[in-house]
Every structure is written in C-alpha cells, then in structure tokens.
Design a protein around this motif. Structure first.
Motif, PDB file in Angstrom:
ATOM      1  N   PRO A 143      -2.793  11.273  -6.282  1.00 59.57           N
ATOM      2  CA  PRO A 143      -1.931  12.292  -5.680  1.00 59.57           C
ATOM      3  C   PRO A 143      -1.156  11.719  -4.498  1.00 59.57           C
ATOM      4  CG  PRO A 143      -4.239  12.992  -5.741  1.00 59.57           C
ATOM      5  CD  PRO A 143      -4.210  11.564  -6.142  1.00 59.57           C
ATOM      6  N   HIS A 144       0.083  12.126  -4.375  1.00 58.02           N
ATOM      7  CA  HIS A 144       0.913  11.678  -3.270  1.00 58.02           C
ATOM      8  C   HIS A 144       0.753  12.648  -2.110  1.00 58.02           C
ATOM      9  CE1 HIS A 144       4.177   9.794  -1.219  1.00 58.02           C
ATOM     10  NE2 HIS A 144       4.912  10.874  -1.207  1.00 58.02           N
ATOM     11  N   GLY A 145       0.909  12.158  -0.911  1.00 59.06           N
ATOM     12  CA  GLY A 145       0.858  13.034   0.249  1.00 59.06           C
ATOM     13  C   GLY A 145      -0.527  13.076   0.853  1.00 59.06           C
ATOM     14  N   GLY A 151      11.743   2.207  -7.880  1.00 53.89           N
ATOM     15  CA  GLY A 151      11.156   2.886  -9.035  1.00 53.89           C
ATOM     16  C   GLY A 151      10.061   3.861  -8.655  1.00 53.89           C
ATOM     17  N   ALA A 152      10.121   4.358  -7.410  1.00 55.55           N
ATOM     18  CA  ALA A 152       9.096   5.323  -6.980  1.00 55.55           C
ATOM     19  C   ALA A 152       9.061   6.514  -7.928  1.00 55.55           C
ATOM     20  CB  ALA A 152       9.374   5.781  -5.565  1.00 55.55           C
ATOM     21  N   ASN A 153      10.227   6.819  -8.503  1.00 52.40           N
ATOM     22  CA  ASN A 153      10.292   7.968  -9.403  1.00 52.40           C
ATOM     23  C   ASN A 153      10.344   7.544 -10.867  1.00 52.40           C
ATOM     24  OD1 ASN A 153      10.160   9.761  -7.276  1.00 52.40           O
ATOM     25  ND2 ASN A 153      12.357   9.642  -6.916  1.00 52.40           N
ATOM     26  N   LEU A 154       9.568   6.553 -11.190  1.00 55.85           N
ATOM     27  CA  LEU A 154       9.502   6.069 -12.576  1.00 55.85           C
ATOM     28  C   LEU A 154       8.999   7.159 -13.515  1.00 55.85           C
ATOM     29  CD1 LEU A 154      10.056   3.108 -13.648  1.00 55.85           C
ATOM     30  CD2 LEU A 154       7.644   3.120 -14.259  1.00 55.85           C
ATOM     31  N   ALA A 181      20.514   6.885  -2.084  1.00 59.25           N
ATOM     32  CA  ALA A 181      19.208   6.213  -2.110  1.00 59.25           C
ATOM     33  C   ALA A 181      18.178   7.020  -1.346  1.00 59.25           C
ATOM     34  CB  ALA A 181      19.324   4.825  -1.488  1.00 59.25           C
ATOM     35  N   HIS A 182      16.935   6.736  -1.611  1.00 54.42           N
ATOM     36  CA  HIS A 182      15.862   7.336  -0.826  1.00 54.42           C
ATOM     37  C   HIS A 182      15.924   6.787   0.596  1.00 54.42           C
ATOM     38  CE1 HIS A 182      11.675   8.254   0.348  1.00 54.42           C
ATOM     39  NE2 HIS A 182      11.835   9.271  -0.455  1.00 54.42           N
ATOM     40  N   GLY A 183      15.561   7.609   1.565  1.00 51.71           N
ATOM     41  CA  GLY A 183      15.702   7.230   2.970  1.00 51.71           C
ATOM     42  C   GLY A 183      14.923   5.995   3.379  1.00 51.71           C
ATOM     43  N   THR A 184      13.854   5.685   2.633  1.00 50.30           N
ATOM     44  CA  THR A 184      13.080   4.501   3.001  1.00 50.30           C
ATOM     45  C   THR A 184      13.853   3.212   2.722  1.00 50.30           C
ATOM     46  OG1 THR A 184      12.029   4.659   0.842  1.00 50.30           O
ATOM     47  CG2 THR A 184      10.761   5.475   2.718  1.00 50.30           C
ATOM     48  N   ASN A 185      14.827   3.248   1.804  1.00 49.68           N
ATOM     49  CA  ASN A 185      15.528   2.009   1.430  1.00 49.68           C
ATOM     50  C   ASN A 185      16.232   1.355   2.623  1.00 49.68           C
ATOM     51  OD1 ASN A 185      16.500   2.582  -2.093  1.00 49.68           O
ATOM     52  ND2 ASN A 185      14.553   2.812  -1.047  1.00 49.68           N
ATOM     53  N   CYS A 243       0.803  -1.236   0.000  1.00 50.93           N
ATOM     54  CA  CYS A 243       0.000   0.000   0.000  1.00 50.93           C
ATOM     55  C   CYS A 243       0.828   1.275   0.000  1.00 50.93           C
ATOM     56  CB  CYS A 243      -0.940  -0.017   1.191  1.00 50.93           C
ATOM     57  SG  CYS A 243      -2.166  -1.318   1.011  1.00 50.93           S
ATOM     58  N   ALA A 244       2.124   1.186  -0.164  1.00 51.01           N
ATOM     59  CA  ALA A 244       2.972   2.381  -0.233  1.00 51.01           C
ATOM     60  C   ALA A 244       4.292   1.969  -0.847  1.00 51.01           C
ATOM     61  CB  ALA A 244       3.208   2.949   1.160  1.00 51.01           C
ATOM     62  N   GLY A 245       5.104   2.969  -1.174  1.00 51.57           N
ATOM     63  CA  GLY A 245       6.412   2.670  -1.735  1.00 51.57           C
ATOM     64  C   GLY A 245       7.264   1.880  -0.756  1.00 51.57           C
ATOM     65  N   ALA A 246       7.338   2.380   0.475  1.00 53.95           N
ATOM     66  CA  ALA A 246       8.162   1.707   1.479  1.00 53.95           C
ATOM     67  C   ALA A 246       7.619   0.299   1.758  1.00 53.95           C
ATOM     68  CB  ALA A 246       8.197   2.527   2.763  1.00 53.95           C
ATOM     69  N   HIS A 247       6.314   0.147   1.685  1.00 46.83           N
ATOM     70  CA  HIS A 247       5.687  -1.160   1.888  1.00 46.83           C
ATOM     71  C   HIS A 247       6.086  -2.113   0.747  1.00 46.83           C
ATOM     72  CE1 HIS A 247       1.625  -3.299   2.971  1.00 46.83           C
ATOM     73  NE2 HIS A 247       2.663  -3.940   3.420  1.00 46.83           N
ATOM     74  N   VAL A 281      11.483  -4.709  -8.600  1.00 44.57           N
ATOM     75  CA  VAL A 281      11.264  -3.261  -8.684  1.00 44.57           C
ATOM     76  C   VAL A 281       9.964  -2.930  -7.952  1.00 44.57           C
ATOM     77  CG1 VAL A 281      10.091  -3.552 -10.931  1.00 44.57           C
ATOM     78  CG2 VAL A 281      10.889  -1.314 -10.283  1.00 44.57           C
ATOM     79  N   HIS A 282       9.938  -1.770  -7.316  1.00 46.42           N
ATOM     80  CA  HIS A 282       8.627  -1.299  -6.853  1.00 46.42           C
ATOM     81  C   HIS A 282       8.339   0.045  -7.512  1.00 46.42           C
ATOM     82  CE1 HIS A 282      10.391   1.597  -3.892  1.00 46.42           C
ATOM     83  NE2 HIS A 282       9.270   2.238  -4.129  1.00 46.42           N
ATOM     84  N   LEU A 283       7.058   0.312  -7.671  1.00 45.66           N
ATOM     85  CA  LEU A 283       6.608   1.582  -8.245  1.00 45.66           C
ATOM     86  C   LEU A 283       5.716   2.264  -7.223  1.00 45.66           C
ATOM     87  CD1 LEU A 283       5.261   0.227 -11.641  1.00 45.66           C
ATOM     88  CD2 LEU A 283       7.538   1.094 -11.145  1.00 45.66           C
ATOM     89  N   HIS A 311       0.879   6.046  -6.448  1.00 38.65           N
ATOM     90  CA  HIS A 311       0.503   7.348  -5.894  1.00 38.65           C
ATOM     91  C   HIS A 311       1.609   8.380  -6.093  1.00 38.65           C
ATOM     92  CE1 HIS A 311       2.558   4.968  -2.914  1.00 38.65           C
ATOM     93  NE2 HIS A 311       2.909   6.053  -2.276  1.00 38.65           N
ATOM     94  N   LYS A 312       2.289   8.315  -7.169  1.00 42.87           N
ATOM     95  CA  LYS A 312       3.165   9.396  -7.600  1.00 42.87           C
ATOM     96  C   LYS A 312       3.008   9.470  -9.108  1.00 42.87           C
ATOM     97  CE  LYS A 312       6.638   9.341  -3.977  1.00 42.87           C
ATOM     98  NZ  LYS A 312       7.933   8.847  -3.538  1.00 42.87           N
ATOM     99  N   THR A 313       3.424   8.368  -9.742  1.00 42.33           N
ATOM    100  CA  THR A 313       3.486   8.378 -11.192  1.00 42.33           C
ATOM    101  C   THR A 313       2.131   8.155 -11.855  1.00 42.33           C
ATOM    102  OG1 THR A 313       5.659   7.386 -10.904  1.00 42.33           O
ATOM    103  CG2 THR A 313       4.768   7.405 -13.123  1.00 42.33           C
TER     104      THR A 313
HETATM  105  C1  LIG Z   1       8.382   8.386  -2.238  1.00 41.20           C
HETATM  106  C2  LIG Z   1       9.519   7.494  -2.377  1.00 41.20           C
HETATM  107  C3  LIG Z   1       9.576   6.297  -1.638  1.00 41.20           C
HETATM  108  C4  LIG Z   1       8.580   5.919  -0.571  1.00 41.20           C
HETATM  109  O1  LIG Z   1       7.246   5.858  -0.970  1.00 41.20           O
HETATM  110  P1  LIG Z   1       6.092   5.946   0.129  1.00 41.20           P
HETATM  111  O2  LIG Z   1       4.841   5.640  -0.602  1.00 41.20           O
HETATM  112  O3  LIG Z   1       6.124   7.343   0.662  1.00 41.20           O
HETATM  113  O4  LIG Z   1       6.386   4.941   1.194  1.00 41.20           O
HETATM  114  C5  LIG Z   1      10.641   5.455  -1.875  1.00 41.20           C
HETATM  115  N1  LIG Z   1      11.604   5.774  -2.755  1.00 41.20           N
HETATM  116  C6  LIG Z   1      11.580   6.913  -3.461  1.00 41.20           C
HETATM  117  C7  LIG Z   1      12.677   7.196  -4.446  1.00 41.20           C
HETATM  118  C8  LIG Z   1      10.549   7.828  -3.296  1.00 41.20           C
HETATM  119  O5  LIG Z   1      10.551   8.959  -3.996  1.00 41.20           O
END
Ligand SMILES: *Cc1c(COP(=O)(O)O)cnc(C)c1O
Length: 473
Positions: free
Chosen positions: A268-270, A237-240, A162-166, A128-132, A257-259, A262-264
């Motif tokens: 809407p993200h946030g 791939g959050a920033n695909l 890397a993004h902080g969630t990694n 349900c989220a990128g980090a998930h 890969v994850h996408l 709710h960004k691409t």
């Molecule tokens: C937004 C983002 C994430 C995390 O996605 P969430 O849905 O906020 O958990 C991970 N990696 C990158 C590069 C992002 O931009």
C-alpha cells in the motif's frame, strides 16, 4: 481525543521488567540520560488508545480511496502473509550470502521479472521510494555521460505534465531543470522540445501516463529527438499500474525507468510505510547501478560490488519485505493477470469518468488511462463551492477524497484514481455521491463549505500546519 501524554498518570506501568540475572555494567555518568519524558500508562490504556486511533483512520480496507497518482488499491492479504514468513521477515541483512539463498533468490527473480515487465536489461531494487529511484536513475545517467568523457550535459528536461518529484529529483541530483510546455493536446509540445534540447541535455524525464492521466502520444518522436541530441530518456513508471503487461518502456525507447512497488506491486502507498522504487536500465547503463548487486555464480547467488557503480543509495539492500510482496503478486497473477489488472484499472477510470460526465462536464472526450482530472472551476464559478469543499463532502459519504489541487496545470483539480480493485457497484456509489454533492452545491452550498460533518477531524488549518508544524508533544 486526548494524547497519550494527557492520559498519563504518574506511576502507572504497562509492564514490569524483572531485575537482570546477569552482572550489570555501569556506564560513565556523562553518558546517562537524566530525564525521559514518557507517558505513564497501563497496557490496557495504551491498547485502547491505539485501537481508538485506528478506528478514526480511513484506509483502503475501510472503503473507496481514489487518491490520484497514488494507486491506493486493495492488495491481496496472501502477499502480506508470504512476506511475514519468518524465513523472510527475520533474515538479517548482514547474514552471509550462502545462508540466505532463498532471500537472494527473491531479489534475483524479482529483478528478472521487473526487467521483463519494463523491457530493460538490468534492475536495482535498492531505492526505497519513487523519488529515490528518480534520484538514483539520474545519478546513473550522470555517471554514464561522464564515463564517456562528456561533461557538458548539465540539464534535464521535464515536461510540465510530469509528476512533481521529477524536477525535484533532477535538482537534487545536481542538474539544471528545464521545463517543457504541453501542447494543445496535453502532450509534450514537440516544437518547444526541439528548442530546449541540445548538447547540454543529459536526459528527458517523461511521466507516462502523465499527471493528467493521459498516454503521451508522441513518445517515439520525443525519444528520437532526445537521442539525436545525445540525451537519454527517463521513464517515470510510478504509474505502471495503467500499462503493465500491455506496453514496455524499454520498447518505447527509454533508457532508464523507475517503478513504485508501493503502488503497483502490492504494497500500500502512503502512511509513510516502507516503499521501493526499483530502477531498470538498458545494458550500457548497467555498470553504474548501485552496489552490491545480487549475481548468480557457480557457488550460488552472491553479492557483487561493481567497480563503476554510483555506490550505495540505501542501507543494505532496500526494503526487502516489499520485494517479497511484489514477487508474490507477480507470480500469483502471471503475465495475463498483470495485463488484466492494468486493463481493469483503465476501464474503471473511464467508467467512473463517463458516469460523472452524465451530470458534470469532465472536459475533453479523450479516453483516460488509470486516472482522470476533474476541474471544479465551473462549479466554483456558479456556486462558490470549491474542489476542497467537494473533497470534504465526500468524507461525509464514506469516500476518501481524491487528490486535490494537483496537477497544478488544472484549476480546482480533483484527481480520481479508482484502481482495478473497485467493483462496478462501488464506482456507481461514488458517482452517485458526487452527483448528490453537486446538486447540493446549487441548493444549499453553505453546508458544503463546512463539511465534513461526520468525521472526527473537521477542517484542519492546513496553512498553519505547513508553516508552523508541531511534530512532537
Ligand atoms: C508517486 C509518484 C512518484 C513518487 O513516488 P514516491 O514513492 O512517493 O517518492 C513519482 N512519480 C509519479 C508519477 C508518482 O505517481
């Protein structure tokens, strides 16, 4: 502005509930709540309260919202309408598969499109989220190694761009995180990588484009090094949005890969709303994906429980409404449209960056992808005006601040992601606003230290808010 609790007047009611027409049932006294502290208001007061609040908020429908790494783009309203169709919006997740073939077709079709877009063999939509998605992908990787009797792989390599969630997800999934430094070119330092990689490497997680908004140059070489050591390649791939339709992680040697839909893909993200972080994998990893999967059978689409699956990662099948919007987005744009949208996102970022470079040095002259990072260090050294001051001053000019103080590897960072949906005129206005602020920094810095001046909220005490959060009245 007063809260609903402060506006409460004892005895006021929004609605009066009619007495029940059916026999009432008495619960055990011990189960009954004796007190419920709710504000008492008429309907009109409540409506006005929330309407007033909504006018104080700033969203992507209000104006330019260049929050880096978030892809705060304007999404076609059509996709919202399609997701709101009663057949989709009111489908219950426990309905028998044969009664919701349309909804399952959405899942199945979207899976196929996302597999095609990423160059992967199978996709799960459950996270349900990128980090998930990262967490899910890492559990899949862990299960893959263990299924082959390989129990030594306890480490995940994460480059410092890397993004902080990694690193957070890798730690959550039970791995030890090993940070890999960047080289002078702001990519993964190959020599450092060679030192870090080994028999204990489960995977390397690469954010591409990196948090600096740059395309990682040596991906094929990095993939060879990691694979040669028996590790797998994970693509954040959050920033695909920057590369979809142009290149595919599957073709670059990635296994997982994850996408972020709710960004691409048109959600809407946030705002803490529903998200979706699908995970795509290569064939060898497919058996380990979350269960149940939607599969095509002679009788139509059905759920299938995988024997080797890591299990469920969310209740039911994830956030279905987000899938409908993503599918509508993909279908209405088509392959060429997706590519054009990525190309425009990159063009817009480079245009804004070049406009800013006319009055403030943007650093090295390499092209960026969908976002870029400005360092306000020079401005701070020369005028005392910080990245925070600049961000707050943008609010006074009707622009949502970019991401501040991230990534951590850049001092006084401001990270702009204009997205493909902004016009040239809007980008010019944003550049002009920034030019004005920077000029003001040299002439009247005091005013910038106290900005914003025209916003409902001035400068919240962020430290107190983080250390001592008051989350309920
Ligand atoms: C937004 C983002 C994430 C995390 O996605 P969430 O849905 O906020 O958990 C991970 N990696 C990158 C590069 C992002 O931009």
């Amino acid at each position: 502005m007063q809260t609903l609790f402060e506006k409460s007047v004892a005895g006021k009611r929004g609605v009066t509930v009619a007495p029940p027409e059916v026999e009432t049932y008495s619960f055990d006294e011990s189960l009954l709540r004796t007190e419920l502290d709710l504000p008492e208001l008429a309907e009109v007061d409540t409506v006005r309260h929330y309407t007033a609040l909504s006018k104080r908020a700033f969203g992507v429908d209000d104006g330019f919202y260049p929050l880096g790494s978030c892809t705060m783009k304007y999404n076609p309203k059509l996709n919202e309408e399609i997701a709101a169709l009663p057949g989709f919006a009111q489908a219950h997740p426990l309905t028998r598969a044969d009664k919701v073939q349309g909804s399952l077709a959405v899942i199945d079709t979207l899976n196929a499109y996302l597999a095609g877009i990423t160059g992967m063999d199978a996709v799960t939509l459950q996270p349900c989220a990128g980090a998930h998605g990262e967490y899910t992908g890492l559990l899949v990787i862990d299960r893959y190694h263990k299924s082959r009797g390989d129990f030594k792989r306890t480490k995940v390599l994460v480059p410092d761009s890397a993004h902080g969630t990694n690193p957070a997800s890798a730690a959550m999934a039970g791995f030890e995180v090993v940070s890999v430094k960047s080289d002078g070119d702001k990519g993964v330092d190959i020599e450092e990588l060679k030192k870090a990689v080994g028999e204990d490497t489960a995977a390397l997680m690469l954010t591409n484009p990196t948090t600096l908004g740059l395309f990682e140059k040596n991906i094929l070489e990095i993939a060879d090094i990691v694979h040669a050591a028996g590790g797998l390649m994970y693509y954040d791939g959050a920033n695909l949005n920057a590369v979809m339709g142009v290149v595919r992680p599957g073709d670059m040697g990635f296994d997982v890969v994850h996408l972020n839909l709710h960004k691409t893909f048109s959600t809407p993200h946030g705002g803490g709303g529903p998200g979706s972080g699908p995970v795509g994998v290569k064939r060898a990893l497919k058996p380990f994906l979350p269960t149940p999967a939607v599969v095509s059978t002679e009788k139509g689409l059905r759920y299938e429980k995988g024997k080797q699956s890591i299990g469920k990662v969310s209740a039911f099948y994830g956030n279905f409404g987000v899938y409908v919007k993503a599918l509508a987005y993909i279908v209405t744009l088509g392959g060429k449209g997706l590519r054009a949208s990525a190309e425009t996102a990159v063009l817009n970022a480079n245009y804004l960056r070049a406009r800013i470079n006319e009055f403030y040095p943007v650093g090295e002259q390499r092209y960026c992808m969908h976002e870029f990072v400005l360092s306000m260090k020079k401005l701070k050294d020369e005028t005392g005006v910080t990245a925070l001051d600049v961000a707050k001053a943008l609010i006074d000019r009707g622009i949502h601040p970019p991401t501040m103080y991230f990534p951590l590897i850049v001092e006084e960072a401001l990270m702009f992601e204009p997205t493909e949906t902004e016009s040239k005129e809007n980008l010019d206005r944003a550049a002009d606003a920034l030019r004005e602020i920077i000029q003001e920094a040299y002439t009247a810095p005091e005013k910038l230290h106290t900005s914003p001046h025209n916003a409902p909220v001035r400068r919240p005490d962020e430290v107190a808010a983080a250390r001592n959060p008051v989350l309920r009245a």
